[in-house]
Design a protein around this motif. Structure first.
Motif, PDB file in Angstrom:
ATOM      1  N   UNK A  44       7.635  -2.083  -8.544  1.00 53.61           N
ATOM      2  CA  UNK A  44       6.534  -1.337  -9.160  1.00 53.61           C
ATOM      3  C   UNK A  44       6.425   0.057  -8.614  1.00 53.61           C
ATOM      4  N   UNK A  97      -2.051 -15.163   8.829  1.00 54.37           N
ATOM      5  CA  UNK A  97      -3.332 -15.832   8.552  1.00 54.37           C
ATOM      6  C   UNK A  97      -3.093 -17.188   7.894  1.00 54.37           C
ATOM      7  N   UNK A 111       8.355  -7.393  -5.982  1.00 52.60           N
ATOM      8  CA  UNK A 111       7.642  -6.894  -7.166  1.00 52.60           C
ATOM      9  C   UNK A 111       7.068  -5.516  -6.887  1.00 52.60           C
ATOM     10  N   UNK A 112       6.464  -5.413  -5.702  1.00 57.02           N
ATOM     11  CA  UNK A 112       5.772  -4.185  -5.318  1.00 57.02           C
ATOM     12  C   UNK A 112       6.786  -3.039  -5.201  1.00 57.02           C
ATOM     13  N   UNK A 135     -11.348  -3.400   6.213  1.00 58.55           N
ATOM     14  CA  UNK A 135     -10.383  -3.462   5.127  1.00 58.55           C
ATOM     15  C   UNK A 135     -11.029  -3.077   3.792  1.00 58.55           C
ATOM     16  N   UNK A 136     -12.215  -3.622   3.547  1.00 55.14           N
ATOM     17  CA  UNK A 136     -12.879  -3.346   2.278  1.00 55.14           C
ATOM     18  C   UNK A 136     -13.286  -1.873   2.199  1.00 55.14           C
ATOM     19  N   UNK A 170     -11.785   0.557   3.707  1.00 51.54           N
ATOM     20  CA  UNK A 170     -10.549   1.337   3.527  1.00 51.54           C
ATOM     21  C   UNK A 170     -10.127   1.287   2.062  1.00 51.54           C
ATOM     22  N   UNK A 171     -10.266   0.085   1.461  1.00 54.10           N
ATOM     23  CA  UNK A 171      -9.915  -0.035   0.043  1.00 54.10           C
ATOM     24  C   UNK A 171     -10.841   0.830  -0.808  1.00 54.10           C
ATOM     25  N   UNK A 198       6.505 -11.172  -3.854  1.00 57.07           N
ATOM     26  CA  UNK A 198       5.500 -10.166  -4.226  1.00 57.07           C
ATOM     27  C   UNK A 198       5.894  -8.794  -3.677  1.00 57.07           C
ATOM     28  N   UNK A 199       6.462  -8.773  -2.470  1.00 56.06           N
ATOM     29  CA  UNK A 199       6.884  -7.496  -1.886  1.00 56.06           C
ATOM     30  C   UNK A 199       7.984  -6.875  -2.737  1.00 56.06           C
ATOM     31  N   UNK A 207       1.156  -3.983   7.665  1.00 64.50           N
ATOM     32  CA  UNK A 207       2.044  -4.290   6.539  1.00 64.50           C
ATOM     33  C   UNK A 207       1.407  -3.903   5.197  1.00 64.50           C
ATOM     34  N   UNK A 208       0.082  -4.025   5.125  1.00 62.65           N
ATOM     35  CA  UNK A 208      -0.627  -3.688   3.881  1.00 62.65           C
ATOM     36  C   UNK A 208      -0.923  -2.195   3.788  1.00 62.65           C
ATOM     37  N   UNK A 209      -0.578  -1.446   4.811  1.00 61.94           N
ATOM     38  CA  UNK A 209      -0.843  -0.007   4.778  1.00 61.94           C
ATOM     39  C   UNK A 209      -2.274   0.335   5.137  1.00 61.94           C
ATOM     40  N   UNK A 210      -2.985  -0.575   5.802  1.00 61.25           N
ATOM     41  CA  UNK A 210      -4.390  -0.330   6.134  1.00 61.25           C
ATOM     42  C   UNK A 210      -4.552   0.488   7.415  1.00 61.25           C
ATOM     43  N   UNK A 214     -12.757  -7.604   8.153  1.00 62.31           N
ATOM     44  CA  UNK A 214     -12.916  -7.626   6.696  1.00 62.31           C
ATOM     45  C   UNK A 214     -13.634  -6.363   6.219  1.00 62.31           C
TER      46      UNK A 214
END
Lengths: 295, 452
Positions: free
Chosen positions: B450, B402, B446-447, B83-84, B86-87, B443-444, B107-110, B80
């Protein structure tokens, strides 16, 4: 500078730590979270606006429904039971008896035990094999005591019981309220021949009704945010048959385990609105039953 | 200044002066002209000390030569935090994560893809057993490098086998045989002499309960030739899952589910003398090679054996393999310096020193000659061989794992507590995870829209 403007400037300057903190750490994040609740936002990529999708999803989400239901059950059990017990204890502790200070301390001391430590202690107390509760029940002849935390039927009851461990804080507030009731009211009631139960009903309870209102509202807020105890006691599991999976736990999971910040923000705003509505409802219902002295 | 003013200055000034004089100093020991590589890990205690020794050695040798200083930090919830950070645009240069985070974070690009860096640094990836490398890949790209790997096996108490009239050199070979053994290894106390099984359980043969060291709650369909993710769809509602949960139900009802639940309430942490396997309360357990470390400390005389966990048939040997991995987060400031450090850690002798200290297997195809001889787990060769099984599998490589994991835990809990019939519970879980996957895909989309 004109005196009024000078006063305003001075006032703003001296209150700056509060309002700056409020704007930056509370109001600002709240506005951002409202925007995020309309977005898909997995933390590492920019939020993408999805309109009401997150809120629509709540309508069909069975786990959300279960978490809401569990929270409603917990709140509607823990608040009345806790309130009645706290008032009764406060009345008892208000009696002039020897060792009054000792008894008061005994009721208050558990509240200073950290939540996590209390959770661990109660996990052992409710251990179905070695726990004090089950062992005591076996001693008095109950062959199959409840499985407490492990049983879908008893898990919620167990949590409500543990929540009573922290009853000391409201008891202290009720005690302060009881001591504010003028002695003359009791004397007048006695002259009119009121029994002890009538004094309780017509003098004591109306006398502390504003305190009861305050504690009930605080109870609503804390019950709807219950998190640490169940998170701790069921070791981050959803509990047997998910009966101890509460609203805030689901919110936390969505934000930090599933990385769905948009959905978690929508959950947070719905939670905020529910608490706001319940508080408003309690205020509305309390208009005729809460008595403020001098009004 | 009056006396109140003096007191106020002292009250505020003294702590500040104390902090300035004795407060945290940061990395004051870093020699000048070194690039600092920030390395966040989850290991503490003995495991953390082993890594710290390697970091220190790197800083004194290769680090000195290449002008790099690795700053090792052991953190709770490192996934966690990584991730935070990195954000927030300030991630560490290297992080140690459990492998199950690779698919969702990639998948989230992290995570930074490492294929180019691996080529640039000429890492010999073929030296690793294939399973350990495949775990590090997602969507065809390499996002991690193997750290300390493990397989999970069946530990069994040989003394309890003998006491129950079972051959300690013949552990169960199939899941049906495991059930039969588990029943024979379960002992009761305080029951009616005509019906001893009415008493309390004082020794249990085997359980899948997460409260009793059964940490991998989602895994059981795999031992019945199933799998949970086909690359597109969550594949739970299959004959394999029905068979697996039927097996779980049978395992418990055979000795009385209420009694089993009560017994499972006695669970304790693995690193304690109350560990149910080490204390002899549990005759067989599904665990990793690290259990030997605790056995040495808390039950040095325990006579135990290790075997691959049985599958539904003798012909196949399904093996769960998992590992801790090294990743370089997206946005790391010094990826090449981080790779210099990782290249050092991945040297066979260094990596195997770490794996030995952690009680795990070697990620290499051919472990060094001293690896087995010096390893603290006397059965480490069993775990190592299992990693080459044709039916070896890791965590499902799905981006929404998860949530699926939570639902699988709930499914097992539901079946264990007989809250619902397994078929109904499986159907509900399939529906829930299907909706999670559908939401993810929506959502993917949508992304992608976007992003255009």
């Amino acid at each position: 500078m004109r005196p009024a403007r000078h006063s305003l400037f001075t006032g703003l300057l001296w209150t700056a730590p509060w309002w700056l903190g409020f704007l930056l750490l509370l109001a600002g994040p709240m506005v951002i979270s409202l925007y995020i609740s309309f977005c898909d936002y997995p933390l590492l990529q920019p939020p993408v606006f999805v309109g009401l999708a997150n809120y629509q999803q709540l309508v069909h989400d069975a786990v959300f429904h279960k978490a809401v239901w569990n929270t409603v059950i917990y709140a509607s059990t823990a608040i009345p039971v806790g309130t009645v017990l706290a008032v009764l204890l406060a009345i008892l502790l208000n009696q002039r008896v020897r060792g009054q200070a000792f008894f008061r301390a005994c009721i208050f001391v558990p509240t200073i035990v950290p939540l996590v430590a209390a959770g661990v202690v109660w996990m052992w107390m409710m251990n179905p094999e070695y726990g004090l509760l089950s062992t005591s029940l076996r001693t008095v002849g109950v062959a199959q005591p409840p499985l407490w935390l492990e049983s879908p039927r008893w898990a919620m009851v167990s949590l409500v019981l543990v929540s009573l461990w922290f009853i000391g804080s409201p008891v202290v507030i009720y005690l302060a309220g009881l001591q504010e009731i003028p002695e003359e009211l009791y004397e007048a009631a006695k002259l009119d021949g009121a029994s002890a139960s009538r004094q309780l009903w017509h003098v004591t309870l109306p006398g502390i009704s504003p305190v009861i209102l305050f504690n009930v509202i605080m109870g609503i807020i804390t019950s709807w945010q219950v998190f640490a105890l169940p998170y701790m006691m069921w070791r981050t599991r959803p509990g047997p048959d998910r009966v101890t999976y509460f609203y805030t736990m689901y919110l936390f999971d969505n934000a930090f385990n599933y990385l769905k910040m948009g959905y978690a923000s929508a959950l947070a705003w719905v939670q905020f609105l529910i608490i706001l509505a319940l508080t408003g409802l309690v205020f509305l219902l309390s208009r005729r039953t809460v008595h403020y002295r001098g009004l | 200044m009056n006396i109140r003013g003096v007191i106020l200055v002292l009250v505020l000034g003294l702590p500040a002066a104390g902090l300035l004089a004795f407060g945290p100093r940061g990395l004051h020991e870093v020699p000048p002209d070194r690039t600092i590589v920030r390395y966040w890990e989850k290991w503490t205690g003995v495991e953390g000390q082993a890594m710290q020794r390697i970091v220190d050695r790197f800083n004194q040798t290769e680090g000195t030569r290449r002008g790099i200083w690795v700053d090792y930090n052991a953190l709770g919830d490192v996934d966690k935090r990584m991730l935070i950070s990195a954000a927030g645009g300030d991630p560490p240069d290297v992080a140690g994560l459990p492998d199950r985070f690779v698919p969702p974070y990639a998948d989230q690009g992290a995570l930074r893809p490492l294929d180019d860096l691996a080529r640039e640094f000429s890492l010999d990836l073929d030296a690793f057993k294939p399973i350990w490398l495949s775990i590090c890949r997602y969507d065809g790209k390499l996002y991690a490098l193997p750290s300390t790997p493990y397989t999970i096996a069946l530990y069994y108490n040989r003394s309890l086998f003998r006491a129950a009239g079972l051959d300690p050199d013949h552990p169960p070979q199939t899941t049906a045989e495991l059930n039969e053994y588990a029943q024979r290894l379960t002992r009761f106390e305080g029951g009616d002499p005509t019906n001893p099984r009415a008493g309390r359980i004082v020794q249990l043969g085997f359980t899948v309960s997460p409260a009793m060291l059964g940490w991998w709650t989602w895994i059981w369909p795999y031992f019945f030739d199933g799998q949970l993710w086909d690359g597109r769809r969550f594949t739970l509602d299959t004959p394999a899952t029905h068979a697996a949960l039927g097996w779980v139900r049978e395992l418990r009802t055979a000795v009385g589910n209420d009694r089993v639940l009560q017994f499972e309430g006695t669970s304790a942490a693995i690193e304690s003398a109350q560990n149910p396997f080490l204390s002899g309360q549990l005759a067989m357990v599904f665990q990793g090679p690290w259990l030997a470390n605790w056995a040495r400390v808390y039950a040095p005389d325990l006579d135990y054996g290790v075997a691959p966990f049985p599958s539904v048939t003798r012909e196949r040997q399904h093996v769960f393999a998992s590992e801790d991995v090294f990743v370089i987060p997206t946005g790391a400031r010094h990826p090449r310096e981080a790779m210099v450090f990782l290249e050092y850690v991945l040297r066979q002798e260094v990596m195997e020193e770490l794996c030995q200290a952690h009680g795990k297997v070697s990620p290499y195809r051919l472990p060094g000659s001293e690896f087995f001889a010096r390893h603290p787990n006397p059965h480490i060769h069993v775990f190592d061989e299992m990693a080459t099984s044709p039916e070896v599998f890791g965590y499902p490589s799905m981006p929404t794992w998860a949530e699926a994991w939570t639902e699988m835990l709930y499914l097992l809990e539901t079946v264990m507590r007989e809250a619902r019939e397994p078929a109904e519970a499986i159907r509900m879980t399939q529906t829930k995870v299907d909706s999670v996957v559908a939401d993810y895909e929506r959502m993917a989309a949508h992304r992608r829209g976007g992003a255009r």
